[in-house]
Every structure is written in C-alpha cells, then in structure tokens.
Motif scaffolding. Structure first.
Motif, PDB file in Angstrom:
ATOM      1  N   CYS A   1      27.321  33.131  35.424  1.00  0.00           N
ATOM      2  CA  CYS A   1      28.309  34.164  35.723  1.00  0.00           C
ATOM      3  C   CYS A   1      27.630  35.504  35.951  1.00  0.00           C
ATOM      4  O   CYS A   1      26.673  35.856  35.268  1.00  0.00           O
ATOM      5  N   GLY A   2      28.121  36.211  36.940  1.00  0.00           N
ATOM      6  CA  GLY A   2      27.704  37.591  37.145  1.00  0.00           C
ATOM      7  C   GLY A   2      28.528  38.514  36.268  1.00  0.00           C
ATOM      8  O   GLY A   2      29.426  38.075  35.539  1.00  0.00           O
ATOM      9  N   GLU A   3      28.218  39.789  36.342  1.00  0.00           N
ATOM     10  CA  GLU A   3      28.978  40.767  35.575  1.00  0.00           C
ATOM     11  C   GLU A   3      30.249  41.110  36.338  1.00  0.00           C
ATOM     12  O   GLU A   3      30.215  41.746  37.384  1.00  0.00           O
ATOM     13  N   THR A   4      31.378  40.707  35.808  1.00  0.00           N
ATOM     14  CA  THR A   4      32.665  40.972  36.433  1.00  0.00           C
ATOM     15  C   THR A   4      33.772  40.848  35.403  1.00  0.00           C
ATOM     16  O   THR A   4      33.698  40.024  34.481  1.00  0.00           O
ATOM     17  N   GLU A   5      34.821  41.665  35.572  1.00  0.00           N
ATOM     18  CA  GLU A   5      35.974  41.591  34.691  1.00  0.00           C
ATOM     19  C   GLU A   5      36.723  40.270  34.856  1.00  0.00           C
ATOM     20  O   GLU A   5      37.533  39.904  34.016  1.00  0.00           O
ATOM     21  N   ALA A   6      36.464  39.552  35.953  1.00  0.00           N
ATOM     22  CA  ALA A   6      37.119  38.263  36.158  1.00  0.00           C
ATOM     23  C   ALA A   6      36.781  37.272  35.051  1.00  0.00           C
ATOM     24  O   ALA A   6      37.551  36.334  34.800  1.00  0.00           O
ATOM     25  N   MET A   7      35.644  37.462  34.388  1.00  0.00           N
ATOM     26  CA  MET A   7      35.282  36.570  33.279  1.00  0.00           C
ATOM     27  C   MET A   7      36.312  36.630  32.162  1.00  0.00           C
ATOM     28  O   MET A   7      36.507  35.646  31.439  1.00  0.00           O
ATOM     29  N   ARG A   8      36.995  37.757  32.031  1.00  0.00           N
ATOM     30  CA  ARG A   8      38.035  37.875  30.999  1.00  0.00           C
ATOM     31  C   ARG A   8      39.137  36.841  31.243  1.00  0.00           C
ATOM     32  O   ARG A   8      39.608  36.179  30.312  1.00  0.00           O
ATOM     33  N   ASP A   9      39.527  36.681  32.523  1.00  0.00           N
ATOM     34  CA  ASP A   9      40.570  35.710  32.856  1.00  0.00           C
ATOM     35  C   ASP A   9      40.086  34.280  32.642  1.00  0.00           C
ATOM     36  O   ASP A   9      40.839  33.416  32.193  1.00  0.00           O
ATOM     37  N   VAL A  10      38.819  34.021  33.002  1.00  0.00           N
ATOM     38  CA  VAL A  10      38.260  32.677  32.830  1.00  0.00           C
ATOM     39  C   VAL A  10      38.233  32.292  31.348  1.00  0.00           C
ATOM     40  O   VAL A  10      38.669  31.199  30.963  1.00  0.00           O
ATOM     41  N   ILE A  11      37.736  33.186  30.522  1.00  0.00           N
ATOM     42  CA  ILE A  11      37.638  32.879  29.088  1.00  0.00           C
ATOM     43  C   ILE A  11      39.019  32.761  28.458  1.00  0.00           C
ATOM     44  O   ILE A  11      39.251  31.901  27.596  1.00  0.00           O
ATOM     45  N   ALA A  12      39.954  33.598  28.893  1.00  0.00           N
ATOM     46  CA  ALA A  12      41.319  33.512  28.359  1.00  0.00           C
ATOM     47  C   ALA A  12      41.940  32.157  28.675  1.00  0.00           C
ATOM     48  O   ALA A  12      42.679  31.593  27.860  1.00  0.00           O
ATOM     49  N   ALA A  13      41.628  31.610  29.859  1.00  0.00           N
ATOM     50  CA  ALA A  13      42.162  30.300  30.229  1.00  0.00           C
ATOM     51  C   ALA A  13      41.508  29.177  29.435  1.00  0.00           C
ATOM     52  O   ALA A  13      42.157  28.174  29.093  1.00  0.00           O
ATOM     53  N   LEU A  14      40.219  29.318  29.147  1.00  0.00           N
ATOM     54  CA  LEU A  14      39.476  28.245  28.474  1.00  0.00           C
ATOM     55  C   LEU A  14      39.603  28.280  26.955  1.00  0.00           C
ATOM     56  O   LEU A  14      39.412  27.249  26.293  1.00  0.00           O
TER      57      LEU A  14
ATOM     58  N   ASP B   1      33.624  48.682  39.335  1.00  0.00           N
ATOM     59  CA  ASP B   1      34.410  49.422  38.357  1.00  0.00           C
ATOM     60  C   ASP B   1      34.536  48.622  37.058  1.00  0.00           C
ATOM     61  O   ASP B   1      34.578  47.385  37.070  1.00  0.00           O
ATOM     62  N   ARG B   2      34.531  49.329  35.942  1.00  0.00           N
ATOM     63  CA  ARG B   2      34.798  48.794  34.603  1.00  0.00           C
ATOM     64  C   ARG B   2      33.706  47.908  34.027  1.00  0.00           C
ATOM     65  O   ARG B   2      33.874  47.343  32.951  1.00  0.00           O
ATOM     66  N   LEU B   3      32.566  47.794  34.723  1.00  0.00           N
ATOM     67  CA  LEU B   3      31.454  47.053  34.122  1.00  0.00           C
ATOM     68  C   LEU B   3      30.807  47.848  33.004  1.00  0.00           C
ATOM     69  O   LEU B   3      30.350  47.286  32.011  1.00  0.00           O
ATOM     70  N   VAL B   4      30.735  49.159  33.187  1.00  0.00           N
ATOM     71  CA  VAL B   4      30.133  50.038  32.182  1.00  0.00           C
ATOM     72  C   VAL B   4      31.220  50.958  31.648  1.00  0.00           C
ATOM     73  O   VAL B   4      31.820  51.717  32.418  1.00  0.00           O
ATOM     74  N   PRO B   5      31.536  50.898  30.352  1.00  0.00           N
ATOM     75  CA  PRO B   5      32.541  51.802  29.806  1.00  0.00           C
ATOM     76  C   PRO B   5      32.052  53.243  29.901  1.00  0.00           C
ATOM     77  O   PRO B   5      31.019  53.591  29.337  1.00  0.00           O
ATOM     78  N   CYS B   6      32.760  54.070  30.649  1.00  0.00           N
ATOM     79  CA  CYS B   6      32.322  55.453  30.827  1.00  0.00           C
ATOM     80  C   CYS B   6      33.489  56.397  30.552  1.00  0.00           C
ATOM     81  O   CYS B   6      34.656  56.003  30.578  1.00  0.00           O
ATOM     82  N   GLY B   7      33.149  57.656  30.276  1.00  0.00           N
ATOM     83  CA  GLY B   7      34.167  58.630  29.911  1.00  0.00           C
ATOM     84  C   GLY B   7      34.760  58.364  28.551  1.00  0.00           C
ATOM     85  O   GLY B   7      35.835  58.851  28.204  1.00  0.00           O
ATOM     86  N   THR B   8      34.083  57.566  27.734  1.00  0.00           N
ATOM     87  CA  THR B   8      34.546  57.241  26.394  1.00  0.00           C
ATOM     88  C   THR B   8      33.502  57.720  25.387  1.00  0.00           C
ATOM     89  O   THR B   8      32.472  58.289  25.755  1.00  0.00           O
ATOM     90  N   GLU B   9      33.754  57.477  24.137  1.00  0.00           N
ATOM     91  CA  GLU B   9      32.793  57.859  23.092  1.00  0.00           C
ATOM     92  C   GLU B   9      31.472  57.137  23.277  1.00  0.00           C
ATOM     93  O   GLU B   9      30.412  57.646  22.944  1.00  0.00           O
TER      94      GLU B   9
END
Length: 295
Positions: A97-110, A241-249
């Motif tokens: 897997c590459g770095e992508t928010e799509a992994m969240r959906d894959v893991i949620a399904a599995l 977008d959203r790979l690196v949390p930015c503008g946060t603590e």
C-alpha cells in the motif's frame, strides 16, 4: 540450488564473518566455506570478498542477497499456506500500500472479518507503485493498493470510492502559503521535495507542463520523513492532502494548499490475473469486492 545453501549465504552476509555464521548455523567453518564455494561455482561468480577479519559482499553478492531474501520470503509464505490448507480459514495475507487516506476505508471494511477470523493475519508493506507492482509480479504480495489515474492492464482490480487530492505542503511563513491554491507557474522558483516516482506520473506531467524546469531539492519515498525537510525550510513538498497532519499541535508550522486546476488520483486495489489465492486471501478479497463493488 537448495534453500539450505541460500540460508547459509544469508547468514554469512548478515554476520560478515564465516566463523561466526558457522557457529550460529551449528556447522564447522570448513563445511560452510565449501558450501559457499559450491554456490559461487554454480552461479559462476564470486559473492564474497574474504578478508582476514571481515567477509563482505561483492556487487554480485549484493544482487544475489536481494534475490535470496525474496526466495526465502516466498518459501516461507508457501510453507505457511500449505500448513493451514486443511484447517478452517487461517494464514497470512500480504498487501502492499502507498500512503493514502483510502487505506482507512480498506481497513474499516476488513476489520470485522479479521476480528472474527483471528487466525487470519494481515501484513501491510508500505511502498510506492513501482515497489508494489514488483512484489506483485514476484508473488510476494496478494494485493496492492495503488494511487494512480488508471489500474494496470494486466491486473484485476477494485476501484475505491476515494480520490487523493494533489497539492503543496509548505511552511506557514512561505509567501505561497498566502494563496488559497497553487498553480503550476507558482512552482517555477520554489525548491521542491518530490516523490522519487513523481517524474513518471503522467497526470503530474500534464498538469505541470515543463517538468524539467523545476528546482528539485530532495526526493522521498514515503511522506512522513520528508515533512521534516519542509519544517527545516529545505523546500515545499508535492504530496496528497491529509497525508501529513499540518496546522495542528503536531506540525503547527505547516499548511497544505491544493493545486488549481484541481488534480486527483484514483485508488485501485489490484491483484494479478493468474493469482491463486489462499483461503484467507480469498476471504479478504470477497469482503472488499462486496464492500466496494456495490458502493
């Protein structure tokens, strides 16, 4: 060539000393030396530079080490699959897997399936598209999640309902941070940190136009560590977008600005057309097909 001899070779490569490797393998030093010589004769090249205190790899040895590790990994997977052949659904499943928010959906399904079938073990290997495709070809992965505009022609695939948005990760004090979005012309004089595979991405090339005129200060494989370069003012990073949390603590000095015109990449879970799945891998594939093909 026997698996046993390949293990001997890897032990010496790891220990960088034939005597130490022989001790760990419970062999005599002459026996191990003879086995290595026979391996070199079989391959027709020297694999080691034998010094008085240290044994190092030749260029051919470095190449063979990479292949030997792949061979042993495949052997381990094969033995594992056959060990669980007569059991209820069990075994190891490997996904790149590459770095992508799509992994969240894959893991949620599995997750519900993995929680139910506790003898099924999922192994995630992070890497870029080229690495994942190489491992698929060699049989070291069951699936790969690829971020690209189209799926590979020689693979079956599931298209996920998530698209990654391209843009620029940069410091807040960078003048470009004042812009709501980034155009290709804005990048002409900007030191850039780019993915090592970015120059081969057709969608990026079309968006940017003259890619060769850009000032590339560094390249990266995975985004997490590259963000430290951005923090230190080494350049701005082209990424999703959203790979690196930015503008946060966690990273308060960084911001993300999307490209305009907007540029997106699709996400495809792919597997080889001739792949014969274990029962565990087949279970996860069907779970993902039911989740996303009907989405």
């Amino acid at each position: 060539m026997e698996f046993r001899v390949i293990r001997y070779f890897l032990a010496v490569a790891r220990e960088e000393n034939i005597t130490k490797a022989a001790e760990k393998l419970h062999l005599t030093q002459p026996t191990l030396s003879r086995q290595l010589r026979e391996l070199e004769e079989e391959l027709g090249t020297e694999l080691f530079v034998r010094g008085k205190r240290k044994t190092t790899l030749t260029e051919a040895g470095i190449l063979f080490k990479a292949r030997a590790e792949e061979i042993m990994s495949l052997e381990e997977r094969t033995m594992n699959e056959f060990a669980h052949l007569g059991e209820s659904i069990a075994g190891d499943v490997y996904a790149g897997c590459g770095e992508t928010e799509a992994m969240r959906d894959v893991i949620a399904a599995l997750a519900p399936v993995l929680q139910r079938y506790t003898d099924v073990h999922l192994h995630l290997l992070s890497g870029n598209v080229e690495q994942s495709m190489d491992y698929l070809e060699k049989g070291l992965l069951d699936f790969a999640l690829l971020c690209r505009s189209n799926p590979p022609e020689d693979c079956h695939y599931i298209q996920l309902p998530y698209r990654d948005t391209w843009g620029l990760l940069l410091r807040k004090d960078n003048p470009l941070a004042d812009k709501p979005a980034i155009r290709a012309v804005d990048l002409r004089n900007e030191p850039l940190i780019i993915s090592a595979q970015l120059t081969s991405r057709n969608e990026i090339q079309r968006w940017m136009g003259d890619f060769s005129s850009l000032h590339v200060s560094a390249t990266y494989n995975l985004a997490y560590n590259a963000a430290f370069l951005v923090e230190q003012g080494m350049g701005s990073m082209i990424t999703y977008d959203r790979l690196v949390p930015c503008g946060t603590e966690f990273r308060p000095d960084l911001v993300f600005r999307p490209f305009v015109p907007a540029l997106h990449s699709g996400n495809f879970l792919v597997w080889k057309r001739d792949r014969i799945f274990s029962r565990a891998a087949e279970l996860l594939k069907k779970t993902l097909e039911e989740k996303f093909n009907n989405a």
